[in-house]
Design a protein around this motif. Structure first.
Motif, short mmCIF file in Angstrom:
data_model
loop_
_atom_site.label_atom_id
_atom_site.label_comp_id
_atom_site.label_asym_id
_atom_site.label_seq_id
_atom_site.Cartn_x
_atom_site.Cartn_y
_atom_site.Cartn_z
N VAL A 115 -9.29 6.63 -8.88
CA VAL A 115 -9.68 4.86 -8.86
C VAL A 115 -8.95 4.37 -8.84
CG1 VAL A 115 -10.02 3.66 -11.15
CG2 VAL A 115 -10.64 6.61 -10.96
N ILE A 116 -9.69 3.10 -7.92
CA ILE A 116 -8.69 2.32 -6.85
C ILE A 116 -9.45 0.62 -7.31
CG2 ILE A 116 -8.21 0.99 -4.57
CD1 ILE A 116 -9.18 3.88 -3.50
N ILE A 146 -5.07 -3.11 -1.50
CA ILE A 146 -4.00 -4.95 -0.46
C ILE A 146 -4.81 -5.43 0.09
CG2 ILE A 146 -1.51 -3.65 -1.67
CD1 ILE A 146 -1.75 -3.11 1.44
N ASN A 147 -4.92 -6.61 0.44
CA ASN A 147 -5.20 -7.76 1.56
C ASN A 147 -4.77 -7.94 2.13
OD1 ASN A 147 -5.90 -8.54 3.11
ND2 ASN A 147 -6.60 -10.76 1.64
N PRO A 148 -3.90 -7.04 3.87
CA PRO A 148 -2.76 -6.95 4.49
C PRO A 148 -3.08 -8.38 5.11
CG PRO A 148 -5.13 -5.94 5.44
CD PRO A 148 -4.99 -5.62 4.40
N GLY A 168 -8.41 -6.85 -2.63
CA GLY A 168 -7.68 -7.08 -2.87
C GLY A 168 -6.07 -8.04 -2.44
N MET A 169 -4.80 -7.12 -3.05
CA MET A 169 -4.23 -8.21 -4.00
C MET A 169 -3.20 -8.60 -2.10
SD MET A 169 -1.52 -7.72 -6.86
CE MET A 169 -0.36 -8.08 -7.26
N GLY A 184 -1.46 5.66 -5.24
CA GLY A 184 -1.94 5.43 -3.20
C GLY A 184 -2.32 4.14 -3.03
N LEU A 185 -2.48 3.80 -1.76
CA LEU A 185 -2.47 1.82 -1.86
C LEU A 185 -4.15 1.63 -0.39
CD1 LEU A 185 0.60 0.14 0.33
CD2 LEU A 185 -0.40 0.14 -2.36
N HIS A 186 -4.80 0.52 -0.76
CA HIS A 186 -6.28 1.34 -0.36
C HIS A 186 -6.39 0.39 0.87
CE1 HIS A 186 -10.25 -0.05 0.31
NE2 HIS A 186 -10.36 1.24 0.32
#
Ligand code: PLP
Length: 393
Positions: A115-116, A146-148, A168-169, A184-186
């Protein structure tokens, strides 16, 4: 030489008799879904990564066995898709939503493997619910999108790394404490792109997230990868996934949608009237706004099967039966000149059309058919009527 799958699709569907199905009707070629998924499975096998189908793009239950013969699971966008993934497709379920609600999250946690969350704030708010589900034996893992802050977008509507994006953060805002309880990261920032935009995104973000990854279990690189297109650099992708796994010790997941269903389906329609107003016009039983909304939203011009080359005939503007003046699909040069009753088909309609249909104006929903271009077997999966319209109102 790389296969041009658009050319291949034209040739396959040119051999399909459009009068074999009711109109309108989506016809999906099981053979192409199988081929696309086999390519994705090969990338997974060679790289050690895992590939999920993004259900938002394509989610026909009747083709779940074909998809799941190759892929390891599904990517869902909330409760309903998580349930579809768990109950119909099987395998791993990774669920991301930009905003979970408490009452749906309890069920999402029990249906999903990952769950993300879209923000550290949502994660903090729901940490108790996650720990409660885990205490009950639920093996769900938690991700943070995340927002890259590296944009490769060519269309602002489809650019989650664009200015003021809510998706995304922003990676520059992530603090070490935000990663507590995170497995994990997405990240998902691409749309219909080749390998290079992913490689550039990774080069931009690796220095920032690299140091965090050895404390995490996985990295999900989202969708938007046109992996099954003939010109996609699949060896480059395999090398990148291997690099990430070897350098950072994490599992790597991809969740393409379009790549699974690329060039796998057509939308068959029929001409119901012909008129003239400064140019030749046609009304069809396919509506842009009801059946192919991305034609208006994206926007894009779909490809007409068997269209004559430019200059070979006068263009006819075709639109749907709805009241919307802008319900126009485009200007086309059909080989038969589109008399009333003529059948026609738009190519590459398996993804992001069927999943977006609606019944505005009470316009009937297209039927759904599965065809296998290897055997010519045809199965009319579903047709819709008044009850389907009524049920939603
Ligand atoms: C989070 C996420 N994952 C995967 C996808 C699938 O992308 P595509 O169908 O372009 O591969 C999308 C598409 O919007 C998405 O938002």
């Amino acid at each position: 030489m790389a296969i041009d799958i658009a050319e291949d699709s034209r040739a396959r569907f040119a051999g399909f008799d459009l009068t074999r199905v009711p109109s309108p009707c989506f016809v999906v070629d099981a053979a192409q879904i199988d081929r696309n998924c086999a390519i994705l499975a090969d990338v997974a096998a060679r790289s050690g990564g895992h590939v999920f189908l993004a259900l938002k793009a394509f989610s026909m239950p009747s083709l779940a066995p074909v998809v799941m013969a190759h892929l390891s699971g599904t990517a869902a966008s909330g409760l309903h898709e998580a349930r579809l993934g768990r109950e119909v497709f099987g395998g791993h379920v990774a669920t991301f939503s930009a905003g979970f609600k408490a009452d749906e999250l309890d069920r999402v946690l029990r249906l999903s493997d990952h769950v993300i969350f879209n923000s550290a704030a949502q994660h903090a708010r729901f940490r108790g619910a996650v720990m409660g589900a885990q205490a009950e034996g639920c093996r769900v893992e938690v991700g943070l999108r995340i927002n890259p802050e590296h944009s490769e977008g060519w269309n602002a509507t489809y650019d989650p790394a664009g200015p003021c994006s809510r998706l995304g953060m922003p990676v520059s805002q992530v603090r070490p404490e935000d990663l507590e309880g995170i497995d994990g990261l997405h990240m998902h920032t691409l749309c219909e792109q080749g390998f290079e935009p992913l490689a550039r995104t990774w080069r931009a973000v690796e220095p920032v997230i690299g140091p965090w990854l050895n404390r995490l279990k996985w990295l999900n690189l989202g969708g938007g990868h046109h992996i099954t297109r003939g010109d996609y650099d699949r060896d480059g992708l395999v090398d990148l996934i291997r690099h990430i796994r070897a350098t950072h010790g994490v599992e790597v997941y991809l969740e393409p949608g379009e790549a699974v269903a690329l060039q796998a389906g057509i939308l068959v329609g029929e001409i119901v009237d012909r008129t003239h107003n400064e140019m030749p016009l046609a009304i069809s039983d396919i509506s842009a706004t009801c059946h192919m909304p991305d034609v208006i939203e994206a926007p894009y011009r779909p490809e007409l099967l068997g269209e004559l080359p430019e200059g070979a005939a006068a263009a006819i503007r075709v639109g749907g039966p709805s009241c919307l003046a802008g319900d126009v699909i485009g200007d086309f040069r059909p080989a038969d000149g589109w008399p009333v009753g003529a059948r026609f088909a738009f190519l590459d309609q398996a993804h992001y059309s069927m999943v977006k249909t609606n019944t505005f104006n009470g316009v009937p929903l297209p039927s759904l058919a599965v065809w296998d271009s290897r055997t010519d077997a045809l199965n009319l999966v579903r047709s819709f009527g008044y009850d389907d319209f009524l049920m939603r109102l």
